[in-house]
Design an enzyme around this catalytic site. Structure first.
Site, PDB file in Angstrom:
ATOM      1  CD  GLN A  99     -12.341 -16.828  -2.892  1.00 53.71           C
ATOM      2  OE1 GLN A  99     -11.749 -17.857  -3.200  1.00 53.71           O
ATOM      3  NE2 GLN A  99     -12.624 -15.885  -3.765  1.00 53.71           N
ATOM      4  CG  HIS A 105     -11.426 -10.486  -1.712  1.00 56.68           C
ATOM      5  ND1 HIS A 105     -12.145 -11.572  -2.165  1.00 56.68           N
ATOM      6  CD2 HIS A 105     -11.293 -10.652  -0.377  1.00 56.68           C
ATOM      7  CE1 HIS A 105     -12.441 -12.362  -1.142  1.00 56.68           C
ATOM      8  NE2 HIS A 105     -11.920 -11.830  -0.041  1.00 56.68           N
TER       9      HIS A 105
END
Length: 119
Positions: A99, A105
């Site tokens: 990430q 997301h």
């Protein structure tokens, strides 16, 4: 505070229209746009418009919004014609998992073989 836009967050800036993105879907709660470094022919990011640092925080803080992200991921897969032969939805959580933007997301990936394990 969870859900509030963060001034230093790239995805909050995309939601606000301050940073351009190639948008493929835009709903009241979710924004989806093409990844700038695609890892498959279809590589779309699906983000909640509200800021949560990762998928777990999103699920705890706004379970309905988490469902919106997943529903839109499925809609994008259909729109991109990747339902057959298949697609992947990936949430990376933490720097060690890849990430790089700490705004929850989902990656929708398809259009090529997606063997398991990835890598």
């Amino acid at each position: 505070m969870a859900g509030e836009p963060q001034a230093d967050c790239l995805f909050c800036k995309i939601v606000a229209g301050e940073v351009p993105a190639t948008v493929v879907r835009d709903t009241e709660t979710v924004l989806a746009f093409r990844d700038i470094n695609p890892q498959a022919p279809t590589h779309v990011l699906v983000i909640p418009k509200a800021h949560y640092p990762d998928a777990a925080a999103l699920a705890v803080g706004a379970p309905g919004l988490a469902a919106d992200v997943l529903r839109e991921a499925g809609e994008i897969a259909a729109q991109e014609k990747t339902v057959e032969p298949g697609y992947r939805i990936v949430f990376n959580t933490g720097a060690g998992a890849g990430q790089t933007v700490f705004h929850a997301h989902a990656h929708v990936l398809g259009g090529r073989g997606l063997e398991w394990p990835p890598g």
